[in-house]
Design an enzyme around this catalytic site. Structure first.
Site, PDB file in Angstrom:
ATOM      1  N   ASP A   1       3.647  -6.245   6.029  1.00 44.91           N
ATOM      2  CA  ASP A   1       3.324  -7.292   7.016  1.00 44.91           C
ATOM      3  C   ASP A   1       3.831  -6.998   8.432  1.00 44.91           C
ATOM      4  O   ASP A   1       4.024  -7.930   9.229  1.00 44.91           O
ATOM      5  CB  ASP A   1       3.884  -8.670   6.578  1.00 44.91           C
ATOM      6  CG  ASP A   1       3.133  -9.225   5.379  1.00 44.91           C
ATOM      7  OD1 ASP A   1       1.969  -8.822   5.168  1.00 44.91           O
ATOM      8  OD2 ASP A   1       3.710 -10.061   4.665  1.00 44.91           O
TER       9      ASP A   1
ATOM     10  N   ILE B   1       0.854  -1.195   0.000  1.00 44.19           N
ATOM     11  CA  ILE B   1       0.000   0.000   0.000  1.00 44.19           C
ATOM     12  C   ILE B   1       0.891   1.247   0.000  1.00 44.19           C
ATOM     13  O   ILE B   1       1.800   1.366   0.835  1.00 44.19           O
ATOM     14  CB  ILE B   1      -0.921   0.018   1.250  1.00 44.19           C
ATOM     15  CG1 ILE B   1      -1.756  -1.255   1.320  1.00 44.19           C
ATOM     16  CG2 ILE B   1      -1.824   1.249   1.250  1.00 44.19           C
ATOM     17  CD1 ILE B   1      -2.725  -1.472   0.177  1.00 44.19           C
TER      18      ILE B   1
ATOM     19  N   ASN C   1      -5.204  -5.961   7.179  1.00 42.59           N
ATOM     20  CA  ASN C   1      -4.813  -7.027   6.255  1.00 42.59           C
ATOM     21  C   ASN C   1      -4.927  -8.378   6.963  1.00 42.59           C
ATOM     22  O   ASN C   1      -4.821  -8.462   8.180  1.00 42.59           O
ATOM     23  CB  ASN C   1      -3.360  -6.809   5.816  1.00 42.59           C
ATOM     24  CG  ASN C   1      -2.877  -7.867   4.837  1.00 42.59           C
ATOM     25  OD1 ASN C   1      -3.613  -8.263   3.926  1.00 42.59           O
ATOM     26  ND2 ASN C   1      -1.659  -8.347   5.013  1.00 42.59           N
TER      27      ASN C   1
ATOM     28  N   HIS D   1      -3.162 -12.240   6.817  1.00 44.12           N
ATOM     29  CA  HIS D   1      -1.977 -12.918   6.288  1.00 44.12           C
ATOM     30  C   HIS D   1      -1.957 -14.356   6.817  1.00 44.12           C
ATOM     31  O   HIS D   1      -2.130 -14.563   8.023  1.00 44.12           O
ATOM     32  CB  HIS D   1      -0.712 -12.162   6.715  1.00 44.12           C
ATOM     33  CG  HIS D   1       0.530 -12.735   6.139  1.00 44.12           C
ATOM     34  ND1 HIS D   1       0.962 -12.438   4.861  1.00 44.12           N
ATOM     35  CD2 HIS D   1       1.413 -13.630   6.648  1.00 44.12           C
ATOM     36  CE1 HIS D   1       2.080 -13.115   4.614  1.00 44.12           C
ATOM     37  NE2 HIS D   1       2.367 -13.845   5.668  1.00 44.12           N
TER      38      HIS D   1
ATOM     39  N   GLU E   1      -9.704 -18.389   8.237  1.00 43.96           N
ATOM     40  CA  GLU E   1      -9.792 -16.971   7.839  1.00 43.96           C
ATOM     41  C   GLU E   1     -11.247 -16.604   7.540  1.00 43.96           C
ATOM     42  O   GLU E   1     -11.755 -15.588   8.012  1.00 43.96           O
ATOM     43  CB  GLU E   1      -8.933 -16.707   6.596  1.00 43.96           C
ATOM     44  CG  GLU E   1      -7.444 -16.824   6.821  1.00 43.96           C
ATOM     45  CD  GLU E   1      -6.637 -16.470   5.569  1.00 43.96           C
ATOM     46  OE1 GLU E   1      -5.420 -16.506   5.656  1.00 43.96           O
ATOM     47  OE2 GLU E   1      -7.222 -16.164   4.514  1.00 43.96           O
TER      48      GLU E   1
HETATM   49  C1  GAR Z   1      -5.590 -15.620   1.947  1.00 38.92           C
HETATM   50  O1  GAR Z   1      -5.098 -16.807   2.510  1.00 38.92           O
HETATM   51  C2  GAR Z   1      -4.885 -14.434   2.558  1.00 38.92           C
HETATM   52  O2  GAR Z   1      -4.541 -14.616   3.893  1.00 38.92           O
HETATM   53  C3  GAR Z   1      -3.642 -14.348   1.706  1.00 38.92           C
HETATM   54  O3  GAR Z   1      -4.077 -14.625   0.404  1.00 38.92           O
HETATM   55  C4  GAR Z   1      -5.196 -15.516   0.465  1.00 38.92           C
HETATM   56  C5  GAR Z   1      -6.284 -14.937  -0.382  1.00 38.92           C
HETATM   57  O4  GAR Z   1      -7.312 -15.850  -0.603  1.00 38.92           O
HETATM   58  N1  GAR Z   1      -3.014 -13.085   1.819  1.00 38.92           N
HETATM   59  C6  GAR Z   1      -1.716 -12.902   1.715  1.00 38.92           C
HETATM   60  O5  GAR Z   1      -0.924 -13.799   1.480  1.00 38.92           O
HETATM   61  C7  GAR Z   1      -1.259 -11.460   1.903  1.00 38.92           C
HETATM   62  N2  GAR Z   1       0.163 -11.391   1.982  1.00 38.92           N
HETATM   63  P1  GAR Z   1      -8.699 -15.364  -1.215  1.00 38.92           P
HETATM   64  O6  GAR Z   1      -8.384 -14.494  -2.434  1.00 38.92           O
HETATM   65  O7  GAR Z   1      -9.388 -16.624  -1.605  1.00 38.92           O
HETATM   66  O8  GAR Z   1      -9.401 -14.598  -0.152  1.00 38.92           O
END
Ligand code: GAR
Length: 194
Positions: free
Chosen positions: A148, A91, A105, A107, A177
């Protein structure tokens, strides 16, 4: 933030499963509006999902993202919270400063472990297993100037079993998540302690 009519915008670069869960969770909530989805990847599935749902999708490229007019676009939208859900670009500092403590965010690791550049998707889970970690999980954190590294809001841990593969770990973490991100967003919008 007071607790009526909160406007949320979501940034996503990929499959958009978290963005969809967030949308579904708030769909019948009069007080929270998922206003729009911002995406830097024209081939991302998240675009298809939200176009079908008739939610405004804003597509942009990396160059546009770092121009000052982009900040103005966001300011004009006037979001209460900016949610990153699988968004992979850093960002811009101007946006971080303008929306201090209003960008979060998620992660898929227990930050500060396995964060930073190149740490996304299966890369993370491969490293975690290679290093024979006993625990993994996800982290929800505020976004600051460093990738991060913003203050942690919430973490959820899971045990890694001996037969774990990067794929199995990835799907377990993603499911967690989905279950937790909307709830944490709601608490932040309501100014509830976490
Ligand atoms: C998720 O696991 C999220 O935590 C990760 O990308 C995936 C997105 O899945 N984010 C990162 O790695 C950020 N550095 P989605 O598009 O199916 O929600």
């Amino acid at each position: 933030m007071n607790n009526t009519n909160k406007k949320v915008i979501i940034f996503a670069s990929g499959s958009g499963s978290n963005a969809l869960k967030i949308f579904e969770y708030f769909n019948n909530n009069q007080n929270v509006i998922i206003d729009s989805i911002y995406c830097n990847n024209p081939r991302a599935n998240v675009i298809n999902i939200f176009q079908k749902l008739n939610i405004k999708t804003v597509l942009f490229n990396k160059k546009e993202f770092y121009e000052s007019t982009f900040l103005e676009t966001i300011r004009n939208t006037n979001p209460d919270l900016i949610v990153l859900a699988g968004f992979l670009l850093k960002i811009p500092e101007k946006i971080v400063s303008a929306f201090e403590n209003r960008i979060i965010n998620i992660h898929p690791s227990l930050l500060p472990k396995y964060g930073g550049k190149g740490m996304y998707g299966l890369n993370i889970h491969k490293e975690v297993i290679l290093n024979k970690e006993k625990l993994s999980g996800f982290t929800i954190h505020y976004v600051n100037q460093e990738y991060d590294k913003g203050a942690v809001i919430f973490q959820k841990k899971i045990k890694i079993n001996e037969k774990e593969t990067p794929e199995s770990l990835s799907s377990k973490v993603l499911k967690l998540e989905h279950e937790n991100y909307p709830l944490i967003i709601e608490k932040i919008l309501n100014n509830e302690g976490l």
